[in-house]
Design a protein around this motif. Structure first.
Motif, PDB file in Angstrom:
ATOM      1  N   ASN A 142       0.813  -1.219   0.000  1.00  0.00           N
ATOM      2  CA  ASN A 142       0.000   0.000   0.000  1.00  0.00           C
ATOM      3  C   ASN A 142       0.845   1.267   0.000  1.00  0.00           C
ATOM      4  O   ASN A 142       0.524   2.264   0.658  1.00  0.00           O
ATOM      5  N   THR A 143       1.944   1.201  -0.736  1.00  0.00           N
ATOM      6  CA  THR A 143       2.691   2.407  -1.067  1.00  0.00           C
ATOM      7  C   THR A 143       2.474   2.677  -2.555  1.00  0.00           C
ATOM      8  O   THR A 143       1.809   1.899  -3.252  1.00  0.00           O
ATOM      9  N   VAL A 144       3.025   3.788  -3.021  1.00  0.00           N
ATOM     10  CA  VAL A 144       2.873   4.172  -4.432  1.00  0.00           C
ATOM     11  C   VAL A 144       4.254   4.263  -5.061  1.00  0.00           C
ATOM     12  O   VAL A 144       5.179   4.813  -4.458  1.00  0.00           O
ATOM     13  N   MET A 145       4.391   3.723  -6.259  1.00  0.00           N
ATOM     14  CA  MET A 145       5.611   3.928  -7.029  1.00  0.00           C
ATOM     15  C   MET A 145       5.281   4.814  -8.221  1.00  0.00           C
ATOM     16  O   MET A 145       4.299   4.556  -8.938  1.00  0.00           O
ATOM     17  N   VAL A 146       6.083   5.850  -8.443  1.00  0.00           N
ATOM     18  CA  VAL A 146       5.934   6.723  -9.604  1.00  0.00           C
ATOM     19  C   VAL A 146       7.196   6.593 -10.455  1.00  0.00           C
ATOM     20  O   VAL A 146       8.281   6.302  -9.944  1.00  0.00           O
ATOM     21  N   CYS A 147       7.029   6.794 -11.764  1.00  0.00           N
ATOM     22  CA  CYS A 147       8.120   6.538 -12.707  1.00  0.00           C
ATOM     23  C   CYS A 147       8.446   7.782 -13.520  1.00  0.00           C
ATOM     24  O   CYS A 147       7.533   8.483 -13.986  1.00  0.00           O
ATOM     25  N   GLU A 148       9.737   8.041 -13.694  1.00  0.00           N
ATOM     26  CA  GLU A 148      10.181   9.189 -14.483  1.00  0.00           C
ATOM     27  C   GLU A 148      10.316   8.790 -15.953  1.00  0.00           C
ATOM     28  O   GLU A 148      11.140   7.949 -16.298  1.00  0.00           O
ATOM     29  N   GLU A 149       9.498   9.421 -16.792  1.00  0.00           N
ATOM     30  CA  GLU A 149       9.497   9.094 -18.218  1.00  0.00           C
ATOM     31  C   GLU A 149      10.492   9.996 -18.952  1.00  0.00           C
ATOM     32  O   GLU A 149      10.118  10.847 -19.760  1.00  0.00           O
ATOM     33  N   GLY A 150      11.737   9.805 -18.679  1.00  0.00           N
ATOM     34  CA  GLY A 150      12.788  10.584 -19.313  1.00  0.00           C
ATOM     35  C   GLY A 150      14.100  10.362 -18.581  1.00  0.00           C
ATOM     36  O   GLY A 150      14.123   9.994 -17.400  1.00  0.00           O
ATOM     37  N   THR A 151      15.207  10.552 -19.298  1.00  0.00           N
ATOM     38  CA  THR A 151      16.526  10.431 -18.687  1.00  0.00           C
ATOM     39  C   THR A 151      17.311  11.705 -18.939  1.00  0.00           C
ATOM     40  O   THR A 151      17.060  12.434 -19.902  1.00  0.00           O
ATOM     41  N   LEU A 152      18.239  11.974 -18.053  1.00  0.00           N
ATOM     42  CA  LEU A 152      19.103  13.149 -18.190  1.00  0.00           C
ATOM     43  C   LEU A 152      20.397  12.849 -17.454  1.00  0.00           C
ATOM     44  O   LEU A 152      20.407  12.628 -16.239  1.00  0.00           O
ATOM     45  N   ALA A 153      21.506  12.829 -18.205  1.00  0.00           N
ATOM     46  CA  ALA A 153      22.809  12.504 -17.607  1.00  0.00           C
ATOM     47  C   ALA A 153      23.411  13.727 -16.940  1.00  0.00           C
ATOM     48  O   ALA A 153      24.502  14.190 -17.282  1.00  0.00           O
ATOM     49  N   VAL A 154      22.671  14.290 -15.983  1.00  0.00           N
ATOM     50  CA  VAL A 154      23.116  15.450 -15.214  1.00  0.00           C
ATOM     51  C   VAL A 154      22.978  15.113 -13.736  1.00  0.00           C
ATOM     52  O   VAL A 154      21.963  14.560 -13.310  1.00  0.00           O
ATOM     53  N   ASP A 155      23.976  15.439 -12.972  1.00  0.00           N
ATOM     54  CA  ASP A 155      23.968  15.147 -11.533  1.00  0.00           C
ATOM     55  C   ASP A 155      23.902  16.465 -10.769  1.00  0.00           C
ATOM     56  O   ASP A 155      24.906  16.981 -10.286  1.00  0.00           O
ATOM     57  N   GLY A 156      22.706  16.996 -10.653  1.00  0.00           N
ATOM     58  CA  GLY A 156      22.529  18.318 -10.050  1.00  0.00           C
ATOM     59  C   GLY A 156      22.791  18.373  -8.565  1.00  0.00           C
ATOM     60  O   GLY A 156      23.150  19.430  -8.034  1.00  0.00           O
ATOM     61  N   ASN A 157      22.627  17.268  -7.858  1.00  0.00           N
ATOM     62  CA  ASN A 157      22.829  17.280  -6.401  1.00  0.00           C
ATOM     63  C   ASN A 157      24.136  16.593  -6.000  1.00  0.00           C
ATOM     64  O   ASN A 157      24.363  16.341  -4.804  1.00  0.00           O
ATOM     65  N   PHE A 158      24.968  16.263  -7.003  1.00  0.00           N
ATOM     66  CA  PHE A 158      26.335  15.765  -6.778  1.00  0.00           C
ATOM     67  C   PHE A 158      26.391  14.496  -5.930  1.00  0.00           C
ATOM     68  O   PHE A 158      27.277  14.335  -5.090  1.00  0.00           O
ATOM     69  N   ASP A 159      25.437  13.589  -6.157  1.00  0.00           N
ATOM     70  CA  ASP A 159      25.491  12.316  -5.431  1.00  0.00           C
ATOM     71  C   ASP A 159      26.022  11.189  -6.317  1.00  0.00           C
ATOM     72  O   ASP A 159      26.083  10.032  -5.886  1.00  0.00           O
ATOM     73  N   GLY A 160      26.384  11.513  -7.568  1.00  0.00           N
ATOM     74  CA  GLY A 160      26.924  10.511  -8.482  1.00  0.00           C
ATOM     75  C   GLY A 160      25.894   9.923  -9.426  1.00  0.00           C
ATOM     76  O   GLY A 160      26.236   9.420 -10.503  1.00  0.00           O
ATOM     77  N   TYR A 161      24.610   9.963  -9.046  1.00  0.00           N
ATOM     78  CA  TYR A 161      23.559   9.390  -9.879  1.00  0.00           C
ATOM     79  C   TYR A 161      23.009  10.426 -10.866  1.00  0.00           C
ATOM     80  O   TYR A 161      22.875  11.616 -10.533  1.00  0.00           O
ATOM     81  N   ASN A 162      22.682   9.978 -12.085  1.00  0.00           N
ATOM     82  CA  ASN A 162      21.941  10.835 -13.005  1.00  0.00           C
ATOM     83  C   ASN A 162      20.644  11.279 -12.330  1.00  0.00           C
ATOM     84  O   ASN A 162      19.999  10.485 -11.631  1.00  0.00           O
ATOM     85  N   ASP A 163      20.271  12.519 -12.554  1.00  0.00           N
ATOM     86  CA  ASP A 163      19.086  13.033 -11.863  1.00  0.00           C
ATOM     87  C   ASP A 163      17.803  12.343 -12.313  1.00  0.00           C
ATOM     88  O   ASP A 163      16.919  12.062 -11.494  1.00  0.00           O
ATOM     89  N   LEU A 164      17.652  12.084 -13.620  1.00  0.00           N
ATOM     90  CA  LEU A 164      16.378  11.596 -14.153  1.00  0.00           C
ATOM     91  C   LEU A 164      16.485  10.175 -14.678  1.00  0.00           C
ATOM     92  O   LEU A 164      17.531   9.744 -15.156  1.00  0.00           O
ATOM     93  N   GLY A 165      15.337   9.466 -14.610  1.00  0.00           N
ATOM     94  CA  GLY A 165      15.247   8.139 -15.205  1.00  0.00           C
ATOM     95  C   GLY A 165      15.133   7.020 -14.184  1.00  0.00           C
ATOM     96  O   GLY A 165      15.683   5.935 -14.390  1.00  0.00           O
ATOM     97  N   TRP A 166      14.346   7.257 -13.107  1.00  0.00           N
ATOM     98  CA  TRP A 166      14.286   6.288 -12.011  1.00  0.00           C
ATOM     99  C   TRP A 166      12.842   6.036 -11.568  1.00  0.00           C
ATOM    100  O   TRP A 166      11.924   6.726 -12.003  1.00  0.00           O
ATOM    101  N   ILE A 167      12.691   5.072 -10.673  1.00  0.00           N
ATOM    102  CA  ILE A 167      11.424   4.802  -9.997  1.00  0.00           C
ATOM    103  C   ILE A 167      11.548   5.317  -8.568  1.00  0.00           C
ATOM    104  O   ILE A 167      12.605   5.206  -7.947  1.00  0.00           O
ATOM    105  N   ILE A 168      10.476   5.896  -8.050  1.00  0.00           N
ATOM    106  CA  ILE A 168      10.469   6.462  -6.701  1.00  0.00           C
ATOM    107  C   ILE A 168       9.299   5.855  -5.925  1.00  0.00           C
ATOM    108  O   ILE A 168       8.189   5.761  -6.450  1.00  0.00           O
ATOM    109  N   GLU A 169       9.533   5.439  -4.694  1.00  0.00           N
ATOM    110  CA  GLU A 169       8.469   4.882  -3.858  1.00  0.00           C
ATOM    111  C   GLU A 169       8.051   5.904  -2.805  1.00  0.00           C
ATOM    112  O   GLU A 169       8.883   6.527  -2.151  1.00  0.00           O
ATOM    113  N   ILE A 170       6.718   6.036  -2.621  1.00  0.00           N
ATOM    114  CA  ILE A 170       6.150   7.084  -1.762  1.00  0.00           C
ATOM    115  C   ILE A 170       5.203   6.458  -0.748  1.00  0.00           C
ATOM    116  O   ILE A 170       4.425   5.549  -1.073  1.00  0.00           O
ATOM    117  N   ASP A 171       5.250   6.958   0.467  1.00  0.00           N
ATOM    118  CA  ASP A 171       4.289   6.586   1.505  1.00  0.00           C
ATOM    119  C   ASP A 171       3.131   7.587   1.435  1.00  0.00           C
ATOM    120  O   ASP A 171       3.313   8.764   1.762  1.00  0.00           O
TER     121      ASP A 171
END
Length: 573
Positions: A142-171
């Motif tokens: 009973n959580t929600v997963m949302v999906c990013e429909e796009g990719t971008l090889a930019v690391d705006g928050n400097f954590d090493g991961y591309n910013d866009l192109g992932w799945i996110i789980e939400i409570d």
């Protein structure tokens, strides 16, 4: 047995049978609407109705307004309830947004109420920039997963991961992103890989997740097996290698380091993954098979997952024409998928006429069992679809309708609804949603018949008061309608009505609909029917075509009657 006992028993049996029939009328029980070009309205079967829940730009309880382009519309039950839950609405925008609405169903009015609402906190410093939330899923947790429909090889928050192109789980209860790995701040589901995500689905025991990439050249199908069931921060990632039909093999993809996770697509190519040309949804059917929509191919396919391999990979619904209500409609551009409690597959179409299709479990190419549930408003596509646990209520959104749509229709709450703004709805059978008495009329059928230079319209209703007026509307393109006549309800013979249109336009075809209104100007529309007109195509000609700087009109009528000619550009101007 004496006669009185026998009568009582018969009455009990009749009441039981009647109750069985009433309960048998599930959300997937309906008469197919006739496919047509989009109009300003949402056209549903007469057995169903809708209630508007919220529109883009409407205020939320905890600040801000609902975002634009609503997509995945996920109902999350609270303690398995079909009357209390959260509604997650993703916005396919940049930056992305996700709003959570607290919903409750009023058993007296049979209407849904929003008790509070607010946006999900998406901390950029921890998860980077978010954009293009498209489809997703409600998990068994009973959580929600949302999906990013796009990719971008930019690391705006400097954590090493591309910013866009992932799945996110939400409570949905806290409106916060879940910290799956338990370290640092919240995170996106990095281990599930970086690609153009559209959708994800999860087995009931949470041991496997499936999804596809919405990409024309990298439309791969994936499987993820979490190390711990229900936790998607760590596990094995696979991509499907196949010849496109028959059997296939799951090929593992390295997904441990940040570099590996950022480069899922190149690793998929190296593994020989098969391109299914835009996979926009994957769902697990009640038969245990995995179904997925290849939007680019215009098909819905399915397979059996055997563990290390897949078998019986086949086309379930092909990109072909179906004749429904005497009208031909092409099954094309399948997008969101969902199964109801009867095993019917609901398919939302993204392109063409943007229909909502329902495909019964026994459907085959040789024995098609497919219907159209809805014709959607002009300019829009239906998006995101989930059901309440009892499958009485369907939640979806109407994305990007034309802002120039002007006609209104009355929803189950008695509100006038104009589909000129993105709108989130709940749909159900009329006995389950709203007080039916607020509707001025219930249309049962509309038939049109052409002959002798006239069109005969015959329609019937299930109930009609004497104060009802029917307005007959005609269109040459199925979108722009004009009033041509009015019929009063007192002219009815047992709720059956008719009108003869003998002032036919010079056109190859005409579209008709009936608008039933009461004395309070509450109105309901019938379905739209098309009539083919004969010997009506030679009144005038336009040339040259296509038109560049000027257009010449040749009027072919030998009489001296006045004529009014309207010329429209391709965009309707």
């Amino acid at each position: 047995m004496n006669l009185s006992v026998n009568k009582r028993l018969s009455s009990i049996l009749l009441m039981t049978f009647a109750g069985f029939l009433a309960n048998a009328q599930t959300i997937g029980t309906f008469t197919s609407v006739t496919p047509s070009a989009q109009t300003h309205n949402l056209i549903l079967p007469a057995s169903h109705t809708f209630q508007r829940i919220i529109r883009s730009g409407d205020a939320l309880t905890f600040g801000g307004t609902l975002g634009g382009n609503p997509d995945f519309t996920g109902y999350v039950p609270i303690v398995a309830s079909s009357s209390n839950g959260y509604l997650s609405i993703s916005s396919e925008t940049a930056p992305a947004e996700c709003a959570i609405l607290n919903l409750s169903f009023d058993g007296l009015t049979k209407l849904w109420q929003v008790t509070q609402s607010g946006k999900v906190d998406l901390p950029v410093a921890e998860i980077g920039y978010c954009a293009g939330f498209c489809s997703g899923t409600v998990t068994p947790n009973n959580t929600v997963m949302v999906c990013e429909e796009g990719t971008l090889a930019v690391d705006g928050n400097f954590d090493g991961y591309n910013d866009l192109g992932w799945i996110i789980e939400i409570d949905p209860a806290t409106r916060k992103v879940i910290n799956q790995d338990g370290t640092g701040g919240v995170d996106k589901l990095w281990a599930m890989g970086n690609q153009v995500h559209e959708n994800v689905t999860i087995k009931a025991d949470q041991t496997v997740a499936y999804w596809g990439a919405d990409n024309g050249t990298n439309g791969f199908v994936y499987k993820f097996v979490p190390a711990v069931a229900g936790n998607y921060s760590n596990g094995d990632l696979y991509v499907l290698q196949t010849a496109g039909i028959g059997n296939g093999t799951w090929k593992i993809i390295a997904n441990t380091t940040i570099t590996e996770r950022n480069n899922t697509i190149s690793a998929s190519h190296a593994a020989g993954a098969y391109n299914f040309n835009r996979v926009e949804d994957v769902e697990i059917g009640p038969d245990g098979k995995v179904y997925f929509a290849s939007t680019g191919m215009g098909k819905v396919l399915r397979f059996t997952d055997d563990g290390a391999t897949v078998s019986n990979l086949e086309t379930f619904i092909d990109n072909v024409d179906f004749t429904i209500g005497g009208v031909t409609a092409k099954f094309e551009w399948p997008d969101n998928l969902a199964f109801d409690g009867d095993g019917n597959l609901w398919v939302l179409q993204d392109g063409g006429d943007n229909h909502i299709w329902v495909v019964e479990p026994g459907h085959t190419a040789a024995n098609p069992q497919i219907k159209i549930f809805a014709n959607t408003p002009a300019g829009s596509e239906p998006t995101g679809i989930t059901f309440s646990p009892d499958y009485k209520y369907l939640f979806l959104s109407i994305q990007h309708p034309n802002g120039t749509n002007t006609t209104t229709q009355t929803d189950a709450a008695g509100h006038d609804v104009t589909f000129d703004n993105p709108t989130t709805l709940v749909i159900a059978r009329t006995e389950n949603l709203g007080n039916g008495s607020i509707l001025p009329v219930q249309f049962v059928s509309l038939q049109v018949q052409t002959g002798n230079q006239q069109v005969a319209l015959n329609w019937s209703t299930s109930r009609t008061g004497d104060n009802i007026v029917f307005i007959i509307e005609r269109s040459l393109d199925g979108t722009r309608f004009e009033k041509i006549a009015k019929v009063s309800a007192h002219q009815a013979i047992q709720n059956n009505f008719n009108y003869i249109d003998n002032q036919l336009p010079f056109s190859a075809k005409a579209y008709y609909r009936i608008k039933g209104c009461d004395q309070n100007n509450q109105c309901v529309y019938s379905a739209i029917k098309m009539a083919k007109l004969t010997n009506n195509t030679s009144l005038f000609t336009l040339y040259p075509q296509p038109v560049l700087d000027f257009v010449q009109v040749k009027f072919n009528n030998a009489t001296t009657l006045k004529a009014a000619i309207n010329i429209y550009s391709a965009d309707g101007k």
